[in-house]
Design an enzyme around this catalytic site. Sequence first.
Site, PDB file in Angstrom:
ATOM      1  N   TYR A 149     -11.508 -34.012 -39.270  1.00 11.65           N
ATOM      2  CA  TYR A 149     -12.002 -35.237 -38.636  1.00 11.65           C
ATOM      3  C   TYR A 149     -12.084 -36.357 -39.675  1.00 11.65           C
ATOM      4  CZ  TYR A 149     -16.741 -33.358 -39.911  1.00 11.65           C
ATOM      5  OH  TYR A 149     -17.838 -32.821 -40.542  1.00 11.65           O
ATOM      6  N   CYS A 150     -11.913 -37.590 -39.183  1.00 14.85           N
ATOM      7  CA  CYS A 150     -11.852 -38.782 -40.030  1.00 14.85           C
ATOM      8  C   CYS A 150     -10.907 -38.583 -41.215  1.00 14.85           C
ATOM      9  CB  CYS A 150     -13.246 -39.180 -40.521  1.00 14.85           C
ATOM     10  SG  CYS A 150     -13.339 -40.898 -41.094  1.00 14.85           S
TER      11      CYS A 150
END
Length: 282
Positions: A149-150
């Site tokens: 994620y990110c």
Amino acid sequence: MNMSFETLLKQDEWKIVDQSSLGPHFDARQSFAMDDTLCAAVGNGTSPATARTWVHHKTIVLGIQDTKLPYLQDGISYLKEKGYRVIVRNSGGLAVVLDEGVLNISLIFPETEKGIDINRGYDTMWDLIKRMLAGYGAEIEAREITGSYCPGSYDLSIGGKKFAGISQRRLRGGIAVQIYLCADGSGAERAELIRRFYELAKKEEPTKLVYPEIVPKTMASLSELLDDEINVQTLMLSFLQTLKELSGRMYAASLSVDEQVLFEKNLLRMYDRNEKVFGTFQ
């Protein structure tokens, strides 16, 4: 002549703002307002280089891009059912998980005359983490970990599994380089939470913006990766020892009267931003 990365960590003075043990009532909106306040103080020369450490309990921080998801409310409802608070930060990037097993560090520098280019800010934080974890003998890579994620080009990983992400914010002559470090707990469980959020908030609808296809096994905590009892407290100790070895004077400080006034203004901006995004379902 270019200064080495080490020189950015080597400061005559480091002001330390430790907010790592404020507990579950410490709201992440306060954190982003705080970094903006410290950026201004360091940028205008009223404060030396500042290091802030912070921990939030059961919080999902969304990026501005996440607020454009077509079924955002469905995604947020799911996160709230899981017991998480949801806020949107005042900068780019995408959704991340912050909980009591995640230590966040902000290094705040003044923009020098020639400026600190964006990679130098990232490299400085990478250098700090390598020094903090040197005793474990693990190779720490900085490259994008697809499936995390990110994701970004300065994801920090060991053996291809991401344990940290770095971001930067530049404001009023100051630069805040921020990192989240997954100390303990399950990296895959955190990633699964965000995977499901995107699944519910996007569904099958095509979007102009690109959102990550999250593969939970690409993420892990340091305690998992290094097979040791690492937690926020052990990382805090390592952080303070590392900075002390590199710098002159270190001292703890709270906000000045002027900084407190600016913090209140910045916090109101954060509340307003979140109110606009979330409205009644915040």
